[in-house]
Design an enzyme around this catalytic site. Structure first.
Site, mmCIF file in Angstrom:
data_model
loop_
_atom_site.group_PDB
_atom_site.id
_atom_site.type_symbol
_atom_site.label_atom_id
_atom_site.label_comp_id
_atom_site.label_asym_id
_atom_site.label_seq_id
_atom_site.Cartn_x
_atom_site.Cartn_y
_atom_site.Cartn_z
ATOM 1 N N SER A 38 0.808 -1.228 0.000
ATOM 2 C CA SER A 38 0.000 0.000 0.000
ATOM 3 C C SER A 38 0.835 1.270 0.000
ATOM 4 O O SER A 38 1.892 1.342 0.638
ATOM 5 C CB SER A 38 -0.875 -0.014 1.257
ATOM 6 N N GLU B 255 0.120 3.655 1.696
ATOM 7 C CA GLU B 255 0.137 4.086 3.098
ATOM 8 C C GLU B 255 1.535 3.863 3.707
ATOM 9 O O GLU B 255 1.895 4.501 4.685
ATOM 10 C CB GLU B 255 -0.946 3.305 3.850
ATOM 11 N N TYR C 81 -1.501 0.416 10.683
ATOM 12 C CA TYR C 81 -1.790 -0.265 9.406
ATOM 13 C C TYR C 81 -0.596 -0.122 8.456
ATOM 14 O O TYR C 81 -0.129 -1.102 7.854
ATOM 15 C CB TYR C 81 -3.058 0.333 8.779
HETATM 16 P P1 NAP Z 1 -11.492 -4.544 1.967
HETATM 17 O O1 NAP Z 1 -12.662 -4.185 1.099
HETATM 18 O O2 NAP Z 1 -11.433 -4.002 3.357
HETATM 19 O O3 NAP Z 1 -11.406 -6.148 2.027
HETATM 20 C C1 NAP Z 1 -10.597 -6.797 2.965
HETATM 21 C C2 NAP Z 1 -10.826 -8.296 2.866
HETATM 22 O O4 NAP Z 1 -9.992 -8.956 3.839
HETATM 23 C C3 NAP Z 1 -12.258 -8.734 3.155
HETATM 24 O O5 NAP Z 1 -12.599 -9.754 2.250
HETATM 25 C C4 NAP Z 1 -12.142 -9.305 4.568
HETATM 26 O O6 NAP Z 1 -13.103 -10.296 4.856
HETATM 27 C C5 NAP Z 1 -10.769 -9.951 4.492
HETATM 28 N N1 NAP Z 1 -10.196 -10.266 5.803
HETATM 29 C C6 NAP Z 1 -9.910 -9.407 6.797
HETATM 30 N N2 NAP Z 1 -9.391 -10.077 7.845
HETATM 31 C C7 NAP Z 1 -9.337 -11.395 7.508
HETATM 32 C C8 NAP Z 1 -8.905 -12.594 8.156
HETATM 33 N N3 NAP Z 1 -8.411 -12.576 9.392
HETATM 34 N N4 NAP Z 1 -8.981 -13.764 7.492
HETATM 35 C C9 NAP Z 1 -9.490 -13.800 6.256
HETATM 36 N N5 NAP Z 1 -9.935 -12.710 5.583
HETATM 37 C C10 NAP Z 1 -9.853 -11.524 6.203
HETATM 38 O O7 NAP Z 1 -10.125 -4.122 1.256
HETATM 39 P P2 NAP Z 1 -9.848 -3.737 -0.287
HETATM 40 O O8 NAP Z 1 -10.077 -2.277 -0.463
HETATM 41 O O9 NAP Z 1 -10.507 -4.718 -1.167
HETATM 42 O O10 NAP Z 1 -8.260 -3.931 -0.333
HETATM 43 C C11 NAP Z 1 -7.682 -5.199 -0.636
HETATM 44 C C12 NAP Z 1 -6.271 -5.242 -0.099
HETATM 45 O O11 NAP Z 1 -5.511 -4.208 -0.695
HETATM 46 C C13 NAP Z 1 -6.122 -5.042 1.406
HETATM 47 O O12 NAP Z 1 -5.047 -5.811 1.835
HETATM 48 C C14 NAP Z 1 -5.788 -3.568 1.534
HETATM 49 O O13 NAP Z 1 -5.090 -3.332 2.733
HETATM 50 C C15 NAP Z 1 -4.936 -3.377 0.307
HETATM 51 N N6 NAP Z 1 -4.916 -2.043 -0.263
HETATM 52 C C16 NAP Z 1 -6.074 -1.419 -0.556
HETATM 53 C C17 NAP Z 1 -6.039 -0.178 -1.171
HETATM 54 C C18 NAP Z 1 -7.293 0.550 -1.531
HETATM 55 O O14 NAP Z 1 -7.227 1.757 -1.791
HETATM 56 N N7 NAP Z 1 -8.438 -0.121 -1.602
HETATM 57 C C19 NAP Z 1 -4.804 0.414 -1.490
HETATM 58 C C20 NAP Z 1 -3.640 -0.293 -1.184
HETATM 59 C C21 NAP Z 1 -3.695 -1.520 -0.594
HETATM 60 P P3 NAP Z 1 -14.553 -9.930 5.503
HETATM 61 O O15 NAP Z 1 -15.434 -9.597 4.331
HETATM 62 O O16 NAP Z 1 -14.888 -11.185 6.184
HETATM 63 O O17 NAP Z 1 -14.341 -8.753 6.421
HETATM 64 N N1 GDD Z 2 -12.321 7.535 6.407
HETATM 65 C C1 GDD Z 2 -12.425 8.862 6.481
HETATM 66 N N2 GDD Z 2 -13.569 9.403 7.001
HETATM 67 N N3 GDD Z 2 -11.412 9.633 6.035
HETATM 68 C C2 GDD Z 2 -11.559 10.969 6.095
HETATM 69 C C3 GDD Z 2 -12.704 11.579 6.610
HETATM 70 C C4 GDD Z 2 -13.754 10.761 7.101
HETATM 71 O O1 GDD Z 2 -14.784 11.216 7.572
HETATM 72 N N4 GDD Z 2 -12.557 12.917 6.514
HETATM 73 C C5 GDD Z 2 -11.361 13.149 5.968
HETATM 74 N N5 GDD Z 2 -10.749 11.969 5.712
HETATM 75 C C6 GDD Z 2 -9.389 11.813 5.147
HETATM 76 C C7 GDD Z 2 -8.472 10.936 5.997
HETATM 77 O O2 GDD Z 2 -7.951 11.677 7.102
HETATM 78 C C8 GDD Z 2 -7.427 10.543 4.969
HETATM 79 O O3 GDD Z 2 -6.426 11.537 4.900
HETATM 80 C C9 GDD Z 2 -8.201 10.531 3.640
HETATM 81 O O4 GDD Z 2 -9.462 11.154 3.902
HETATM 82 C C10 GDD Z 2 -8.444 9.129 3.055
HETATM 83 O O5 GDD Z 2 -9.001 8.308 4.061
HETATM 84 P P1 GDD Z 2 -9.579 6.846 3.729
HETATM 85 O O6 GDD Z 2 -10.561 6.923 2.637
HETATM 86 O O7 GDD Z 2 -10.031 6.265 5.036
HETATM 87 O O8 GDD Z 2 -8.328 6.069 3.128
HETATM 88 P P2 GDD Z 2 -6.798 5.955 3.575
HETATM 89 O O9 GDD Z 2 -6.000 6.759 2.608
HETATM 90 O O10 GDD Z 2 -6.624 6.230 5.011
HETATM 91 O O11 GDD Z 2 -6.523 4.408 3.379
HETATM 92 C C11 GDD Z 2 -6.952 3.736 2.184
HETATM 93 O O12 GDD Z 2 -5.931 3.819 1.205
HETATM 94 C C12 GDD Z 2 -4.727 3.109 1.519
HETATM 95 C C13 GDD Z 2 -3.756 3.334 0.351
HETATM 96 O O13 GDD Z 2 -3.095 4.552 0.524
HETATM 97 C C14 GDD Z 2 -7.290 2.288 2.560
HETATM 98 O O14 GDD Z 2 -7.918 1.668 1.468
HETATM 99 C C15 GDD Z 2 -6.046 1.501 2.900
HETATM 100 O O15 GDD Z 2 -6.401 0.114 3.068
HETATM 101 C C16 GDD Z 2 -5.056 1.639 1.719
HETATM 102 O O16 GDD Z 2 -3.900 0.907 1.966
#
Ligand code: NAP
Ligand code: GDD
Length: 327
Positions: free
Chosen positions: A123, A125, A147
């Protein structure tokens, strides 16, 4: 027919990746964890085309048995505790799922079959307090949340298993990617869901935290293609996947409200309850390597993404309201 195992198949990316792999002719296995009620909304439409298996990132033996039973060619490790604020409240559990969970999946591969190709969901992050702009594969990490720290561990253990055991293990360093399937606690979906509810008269206010935070937001459907391309390449490596554009949370808000002809300033309230103990103020990624080596590119632009998400939420809330009226 190639076969793939996806951990986290019930999540946003899991659902898009499963669709993509099915289109490519794969047999798709999904790992799900046991819950008292099924949580399969994102993959219900695929239920008769993918095989679901119970296992948990916390249970090593369940992972070994799963890899043994499914014998996949590729494993995509998408499962994680992925919500940054929860990682401040539950840092140990986050470390166990999001950091050690990666080692458990890699150990299952090492035990069962080292020829399996492995993708780790790393990520942006990890860049946290960014050390340069834009961020590339060479930028050093400075995570700002439990995280982010856990993802740094996941990244390096993936590199380590590649170097130690010659496993084909790749890290996708994905920047934020969103879609109508995004969880509603993440800021983009929180905004688009609220915009739709406000437009339809069932919500009055949207409370948000830091409006000045900047993110590099892309479309999840585009990003899962990059995951797959990484495992098709002739050698394993690590890649940034991003749009190279950043936008503030406020810009996202403005576009979303504008799309339904509302003035955001009448509805948005800044609430410090949503501030984080340590914030990632800005992220912007340079995906040149993914473009040049894998031929990957973004298809959905930022304004298209915002509009897609608002339109999908309008439809889904209209349906919800119709069902309530008919009940
Ligand atoms: P998500 O919607 O939160 O999905 C997370 C998945 O992990 C869900 O299927 C959840 O299952 C499963 N999980 C959590 N804990 C588990 C456990 N102990 N055993 C088995 N399964 C478990 O996340 P996403 O947005 O699809 O992201 C996919 C991956 O990419 C994650 O690793 C995230 O950290 C990473 N990532 C995401 C982003 C982004 O912007 N979306 C960016 C960079 C990296 P349940 O449905 O049962 O909760
Ligand atoms: N969630 C949330 N809720 N975020 C807020 C809010 C609010 O009400 N208001 C402002 N924000 C700001 C957060 O402080 C952060 O700077 C930004 O919006 C994005 O927040 P999120 O959408 O929660 O995502 P994230 O960037 O913290 O994390 C996501 O992206 C990562 C990749 O950079 C997640 O998907 C992580 O799993 C992923 O790795």
């Amino acid at each position: 027919m190639p076969s793939a195992l996806i951990t986290g198949v019930t999540g946003q990316d899991g659902a898009y990746l499963a669709e993509w792999l099915l289109e490519q002719g794969y047999t798709v296995h999904g790992m799900v964890r046991r819950a008292s009620t099924e949580n399969f909304e994102r993959i219900n439409h695929l239920r008769d085309r993918i095989a679901l298996h119970q296992a948990d990132l916390l249970d090593q033996l369940s992972l070994v048995r799963l890899v043994e039973a499914t014998q996949p060619d590729e494993v995509y490790n998408l499962a994680a505790q992925s919500f940054v604020p929860t990682s401040f409240d539950q840092p140990l559990l986050t470390g166990d799922f999001t950091a050690l969970g990666v080692t458990r999946v890699l150990e299952a591969i090492r035990t069962v079959n080292r020829k399996i190709r492995f993708y780790q969901a790393s990520s942006s992050e990890m860049f946290g307090k960014v050390q340069e702009e834009p961020q590339t594969e060479k930028t050093s990490f400075w995570p700002r949340s439990p995280y982010g720290v856990a993802k740094v561990y996941g990244y390096w253990i993936t590199v380590n298993y590649r170097e130690s055991y010659d496993i084909f293990a790749a890290n996708g360093i994905l920047f934020n990617h969103e879609s109508p399937r995004r969880g509603k606690e993440f800021v983009t979906r929180k905004i688009t869901d609220a915009v739709a509810r406000i437009k339809l008269g069932v919500q009055q206010q949207l409370r948000l935290g830091n409006l000045a935070a900047k993110r590099d937001w892309g479309f999840a459907g585009d990003y899962v293609r990059a995951m797959w391309l990484m495992l098709q390449h002739h050698e394993p490596d690590d890649y940034v996947v991003a749009t190279n554009e950043d936008h503030t949370v406020q810009e996202f808000v403005e576009l979303a409200f504008e799309h339904v002809d509302l003035d955001w300033q009448k509805y948005v309230v800044v609430d410090p309850a949503f501030y984080r103990p340590a914030e990632v103020h800005t992220l912007r990624g340079d995906a040149t390597k993914a473009r040049e080596v894998l031929g990957w590119q973004v298809e959905v632009s930022f304004p298209e993404l915002v509009r897609m998400m608002v339109d999908a939420d309008l439809k889904s809330i209209e349906r919800e309201l119709r069902n309530q009226r008919d009940a």
